[in-house]
Design a protein around this motif. Structure first.
Motif, short mmCIF file in Angstrom:
data_model
loop_
_atom_site.label_atom_id
_atom_site.label_comp_id
_atom_site.label_asym_id
_atom_site.label_seq_id
_atom_site.Cartn_x
_atom_site.Cartn_y
_atom_site.Cartn_z
N SER A 201 -10.56 -1.71 9.76
CA SER A 201 -9.89 -2.91 8.83
C SER A 201 -10.62 -3.04 7.55
N THR A 202 -11.94 -2.73 7.59
CA THR A 202 -12.65 -3.32 6.41
C THR A 202 -12.56 -1.97 5.46
N MET A 203 -12.10 -0.78 6.09
CA MET A 203 -12.12 0.21 5.47
C MET A 203 -10.83 0.11 4.42
N PHE A 204 -9.79 -0.39 5.13
CA PHE A 204 -8.24 -0.58 4.57
C PHE A 204 -8.39 -1.55 3.45
N ALA A 205 -9.20 -2.51 3.68
CA ALA A 205 -9.26 -3.82 2.68
C ALA A 205 -9.69 -3.11 1.41
N TYR A 206 -11.05 -2.51 1.68
CA TYR A 206 -11.72 -1.91 0.15
C TYR A 206 -10.71 -1.27 -0.46
N ASN A 207 -10.15 -0.36 0.07
CA ASN A 207 -9.32 0.84 -0.63
C ASN A 207 -8.03 0.34 -1.17
N ALA A 208 -7.45 -0.96 -0.57
CA ALA A 208 -6.28 -1.59 -1.10
C ALA A 208 -6.69 -2.32 -2.40
N LEU A 209 -7.91 -3.16 -2.29
CA LEU A 209 -8.17 -3.90 -3.65
C LEU A 209 -8.59 -2.81 -4.56
N SER A 210 -9.36 -1.73 -4.37
CA SER A 210 -9.57 -0.64 -5.36
C SER A 210 -8.33 -0.19 -6.15
N ALA A 211 -7.30 0.01 -5.44
CA ALA A 211 -6.20 0.47 -5.94
C ALA A 211 -5.46 -0.52 -6.83
N ILE A 212 -5.62 -1.61 -6.28
CA ILE A 212 -4.99 -2.71 -7.11
C ILE A 212 -5.81 -2.85 -8.58
N PHE A 213 -7.01 -2.87 -8.60
CA PHE A 213 -7.92 -2.83 -9.70
C PHE A 213 -7.50 -1.62 -10.60
N ARG A 214 -7.44 -0.27 -10.06
CA ARG A 214 -7.28 0.80 -11.02
C ARG A 214 -5.69 0.90 -11.49
N GLY A 215 -4.90 0.23 -10.92
CA GLY A 215 -3.63 0.21 -11.28
C GLY A 215 -3.39 -0.52 -12.60
N PHE A 216 -4.20 -1.54 -12.65
CA PHE A 216 -4.12 -2.20 -14.01
C PHE A 216 -5.23 -1.47 -15.11
N GLY A 217 -5.92 -0.60 -14.59
CA GLY A 217 -6.68 0.25 -15.83
C GLY A 217 -7.99 -0.41 -15.53
N ASP A 218 -8.47 -1.09 -14.35
CA ASP A 218 -9.77 -1.65 -14.37
C ASP A 218 -10.67 -0.60 -13.45
N SER A 219 -11.26 0.23 -13.84
CA SER A 219 -12.22 1.22 -12.96
C SER A 219 -13.45 0.50 -12.76
N THR A 220 -13.93 -0.58 -13.47
CA THR A 220 -15.22 -1.12 -13.39
C THR A 220 -15.32 -2.15 -11.87
N SER A 221 -14.35 -2.84 -11.68
CA SER A 221 -14.45 -3.88 -10.55
C SER A 221 -14.68 -2.96 -9.30
N PRO A 222 -14.03 -1.78 -8.98
CA PRO A 222 -14.14 -1.02 -7.71
C PRO A 222 -15.79 -0.51 -7.84
N LEU A 223 -16.24 -0.22 -9.03
CA LEU A 223 -17.66 0.29 -9.08
C LEU A 223 -18.69 -0.69 -8.61
N ILE A 224 -18.25 -2.01 -9.11
CA ILE A 224 -19.34 -3.23 -8.85
C ILE A 224 -19.27 -3.28 -7.03
N PHE A 225 -18.15 -3.35 -6.52
CA PHE A 225 -18.09 -3.49 -5.15
C PHE A 225 -18.42 -2.56 -4.37
N VAL A 226 -18.15 -1.21 -4.74
CA VAL A 226 -18.81 -0.01 -4.00
C VAL A 226 -20.55 -0.07 -4.15
N ALA A 227 -20.85 -0.61 -5.20
CA ALA A 227 -22.34 -0.65 -5.44
C ALA A 227 -22.88 -1.80 -4.12
N VAL A 228 -22.27 -2.84 -4.10
CA VAL A 228 -22.53 -3.65 -3.16
C VAL A 228 -22.62 -2.91 -1.59
N ALA A 229 -21.66 -2.57 -1.57
CA ALA A 229 -21.41 -1.85 -0.09
C ALA A 229 -22.36 -0.48 -0.06
N CYS A 230 -22.84 -0.09 -0.91
CA CYS A 230 -23.78 1.11 -0.95
C CYS A 230 -25.22 0.67 -0.41
#
Length: 456
Positions: free
Chosen positions: A156-185
């Protein structure tokens, strides 16, 4: 001052329109955070291989390699559907349709919740069969089983991350997914060091670290998204499936989900074929190449995603010519990266492989496979950018058909044939991937010239 201003422009989060202004500048601004996120995600996956490789043997590396291939297959389905949602959001945002955005997000999140619950409840009962089907060497069987089991329970954690990243990128926001995957890394590396290094949990420890890191990233993504203006309140009452939105989500996202998952399955067939050919060393070599490949494909994959998002907004705004120019710009930039990567991996493969293992025999075996496989670094620049363009246009059924054909009519048969030749080595088997990419490019160019991508 200009450099600082440019960097602020690149790493500014929040919704932005991609339908006006310089295509190279906008595409680069959108792609760089995308590339950063993909880099960290590749590092995220490679960390398991690197740390497990330092604290265990070839069997441990083989377990993570095989287990991660199966988890990636599930993740491919999620990414496909999430990308479909991102394209729909991009179309609606480009066309100014606020209600469609909210309904799309609510439908996608609801669907993902139901899917993750079903996988968590039922898939653990089939773990033994899955590990056997993957042709896992006996030495790695137990660890591969544990790796898959732990990842499945925390899916479920993998589903949640991908869903939120898709929402951000649909709005032209590619920076927020970068920040949150940095935290995960960061969390994943720390978890690997503690669970694999200090506690000696091997492949199972790497899986647990991954699940915990994804959970932290998903939680922070939700907190941020609720506070920002993404046209959705993230309340339980808003998590509803709208029939029309679900129908379109499946029509756009399902072909990509099928494409990604079947492509992943094709690589599992390759892994099983190579394992029979050379045992645990060969499967570990292919696994290491796969992780290296995750980094080498960063530019084309990132520009593919950026092209898809930018094209989606422009198609939604009724600007097909601008959408096509976006493809040409993205392909040219990613090709420059691809050529440089090919040179490095073909002539100096050992220097990269040593990061993953100190085993001299394994380094030699991996170098053989990587040299021939590295030709794909050039070809995939065209494959991914063309796929991103067609996906952004909503023509995901074509990309599915083309890539599935490439996988099962070219890559898998070629691997089987090349591995069966008398005196075959990992070097000869590595040519299967470039052959598949070449076929995909030919079909894509024919479709592009037909003009059918313009039809709604």
């Amino acid at each position: 001052m200009r450099a600082a201003k440019f960097l602020r422009g690149i790493f500014t989060s929040g919704a932005q329109s991609l339908t006006e202004g310089s295509i190279p500048l906008l595409l680069t601004r959108y792609a760089i955070p995308f590339m950063g996120a993909n880099f960290l995600q590749a590092l995220y996956g490679a960390a398991d291989m690197i740390i497990v490789g330092q604290f265990t043997d070839a069997a441990g590396l083989s377990a993570v390699s095989i287990g991660s291939q199966f988890i990636f297959m599930i993740n491919s389905v999620v990414i496909g559907l999430a990308t479909g949602g991102s394209i729909m959001i991009g179309h609606s945002f480009g066309g100014g349709r606020e209600k469609d955005i909210s309904e799309t997000i609510g439908t996608m999140l609801s669907l993902f919740i139901m899917m993750s619950v079903a996988i968590t409840l039922f898939l653990p009962f089939f773990t033994d069969s899955i590990v056997t089907l993957l042709g896992t060497p006996q030495e790695a069987f137990s660890s591969a089983k544990g790796y898959i089991m732990i990842n499945t329970i925390g899916i479920s954690t993998m589903f949640a991350y991908n869903a939120l990243s898709a929402i951000f990128r649909g709005f032209g926001d590619s920076t927020s997914p970068l920040i949150f995957v940095a935290v995960a890394c960061i969390a994943n590396v720390l978890g690997d060091m503690a669970l694999v290094g200090a506690l000696g949990m091997g492949a199972e420890g790497a899986a647990l670290a991954t699940v915990l890191a994804q959970g932290l990233s998903a939680f922070l993504s939700v907190v941020y998204a609720k506070r920002a203006d993404y046209r959705f309140d993230f309340k339980l009452s808003s998590l509803r499936i709208k029939a029309e939105r679900l129908k379109r989500l499946l029509r756009v996202g399902l072909p990509m989900a099928i494409q990604f998952s079947l492509t992943s399955i094709s690589f599992m067939f390759i892994m099983a074929t190579v394992s029979k050919m050379g045992g645990v060393t060969a499967s570990a070599a292919v696994g290491i190449t796969s992780k290296i490949n995750g980094f080498t494909m960063l530019p084309p994959v990132s520009f593919s995603g950026a092209i898809s998002g930018m094209v989606a907004q422009n198609i939604g705004a009724g600007k097909p010519k601008r959408a096509r120019r976006t493809l040409y710009v993205g392909a040219a930039i990613s090709l420059a990266f691809g050529a440089a990567t090919f040179v490095g991996l073909f002539f100096f493969p050992q220097s990269v492989i040593r990061i993953f293992t100190p085993d001299v025999g394994l380094i030699a075996a991996t170098a053989l496979y990587l040299r021939s496989f590295s030709l794909d670094c050039i070809l995939v620049c065209f494959v991914f950018c063309l796929n991103g363009f067609f996906n952004g246009c909503g023509k995901t059924a074509f990309t599915m058909a083309n890539n599935v054909f490439s996988a099962f009519a070219v890559r898998v048969p070629a691997t089987w044939l090349l591995s069966g030749i008398r005196g075959a080595s990992l070097f000869s088997v590595g040519f299967a991937a470039p052959l598949a990419s070449l076929q995909s490019i030919i079909f894509s160019i024919l479709y592009l010239k037909s003009g059918r991508w313009k039809k709604k």
